[in-house]
Each structure stands twice: as structure tokens, then as C-alpha cells.
Scaffold this active site. Sequence first.
Site, PDB file in Angstrom:
ATOM      1  CB  SER A  50      -2.688  14.663 -13.582  1.00 51.20           C
ATOM      2  OG  SER A  50      -3.948  15.330 -14.278  1.00 51.20           O
ATOM      3  CE  LYS A  56      -2.115  13.005 -10.114  1.00 48.60           C
ATOM      4  NZ  LYS A  56      -0.947  12.179 -10.123  1.00 48.60           N
ATOM      5  CG  ASP A  68      -1.898   0.924   1.099  1.00 48.99           C
ATOM      6  OD1 ASP A  68      -1.942   2.094   0.850  1.00 48.99           O
ATOM      7  OD2 ASP A  68      -3.088   0.557   1.635  1.00 48.99           O
ATOM      8  CE1 TYR A 127      -6.045  12.518 -10.108  1.00 44.02           C
ATOM      9  CE2 TYR A 127      -6.452  14.221 -11.605  1.00 44.02           C
ATOM     10  CZ  TYR A 127      -5.568  13.167 -11.309  1.00 44.02           C
ATOM     11  OH  TYR A 127      -4.999  12.507 -12.184  1.00 44.02           O
TER      12      TYR A 127
END
Length: 277
Positions: A142, A159, A59, A155
Site C-alpha cells: 500500500s 503495511k 480464513d 494500518y
Amino acid sequence: MKLKDEVALVTGGGAGLGRAIVDRFVSEGARVAVLDRSADGLSALKEAHGDAVAVIEGDVRFLDSHREAAAKCVEQFGKLDCLIPNAGVWDYSTALVDTPDKVIEEAFDEMFSINVKGYLLAAKASLPALYDSKGSITFTVSNAGFYPGGGGALYTAAKHAVVGLVKQLAFELGPHIRVNGIAPGGLGGTDLRGLKSLDLQDTSISTIPLADMLAGVLPTGRMATATESAGAYVFFATRADTVPLTGSVLNFDGGMGVRGLDGTNRGALLDQHFGQK
């Protein structure tokens, strides 16, 4: 064989972009260790590549998993040249106003634990081996690391944080370790999942018609695939061609940042001038 005798460690290499990176690196002569939480994905990698890969089930939210991965990489292959922190989750563009009060703190912690802390821990655990090899780190960023709309607030914030990691670690780790990032856009052939806290853990990005959505948005005219995007990681890992390359993030997103106000591109002008030849 651009990466002959090189050794990489990829997190989230069991599926999607991570799997495409592993496949491409092996085809270029590298040996690759992979940290992933999917036993099935790791099993498929071993079946496909045999002794060219070392697999570690773990993990990315925990330093011990990264330490185990780095140690196994060095034990099996003798060194580590290129670390690629890549494992991540998406929020499926969930807007802040649509994020329930009762889960917003949990969702924030989950997103940043995987997409930011997971990257930082990977770098931390790999520092001794990368120092020895004068290696490199390439973070998967991204288009959401630069522009809004590639995800929701969680998100996009995560990023943007990764872009900060690239810059700070390039400063902290130079001249011994190069640190860069690659920022893909939406990709075909991936299985990116959502946050468990938002009940999106079983939702795959493949269920969204991204190809149709992006065809009218990108200057390139189409969505790229994970396989087509893997070559950028090969370049960033190639020592001879990237000596001055550190602290940079490659926008590898189909030209999202250069769309015009009146359309995605003006390629029709070229068709008018040259298309009849």
C-alpha cells in the site's frame, strides 16, 4: 496471453483488487486458485470463470486455510507458479488517540493477524509448491507502506511490516523463489472493509469520495481503479521479463511520493507551451 499455462493463488480474490487480479490473470491465460472468506464472492468467481478457477472458503488468519488452498491449487492445476497474498482490512485512518483503550489490543491483533500474519502464513504454506516451480510471491502492500496518512497507526505499521517481509523473504528464498510487492494507492472499484474490533466490519471504502479527494493530491491527476492496477501483478508474474526482479516494491500509487511543496504537479507549464497546437 502473457500468463498462458501459469498458475496463481490469490488471497482475498473474491472482491475489489483481488477480484480484478483474478479476472486479469484468467484473461492472460492463467488458472487461478482463490482463498477468500466470502462464499458469495467465490460463487461469483466460479460463475464467471468456471474451471479456470479453484475456490477455497477460509480464513487467512489460520495456517490450515492456506494449506488447504495450496493443496487444492496443486491438486486441480498441477502446480503453483505465483502466490499473491492480498487479503486485507483497513482501519479507516483511525488515529491512535481516537482508538478506545478497551479495544486497542484487540484491534492491533486483528490488523496484524490479517494484514501481516495472513501474508506470512500464505508464504509458509506455499513454499513447497513454489520451490518446485521456481515461482514467485507478490505481496499487496500500500502507499501506507511508505508514507503516513494512508491509514491510521495500525494500518500503516502493518503495511510497513509487509515491506520488511518482502525484503527478508527475498533474501531467505532466493535463488529459488522471487519475492516482491506492489503498493497501490487508493483505488476505485474496491470493497475494502474495516476492523471488526473498531466496529468497521460493515463499512466499505466505496462510501468515501476517494476520487474527489485524490484528484487534487496525485501527480497523475486522478485515482486509479482496481482493474487498472491489476496489470502490475501480471508483469511481476511474467517469468521472462522479471528474471532479476526480487526484493523490490513498486510504488503504484499515482506518484504520491513526488508531489511538490507548492502543488501536485507542474503540468500546466506543458499546457502553456504545447496546449495550443
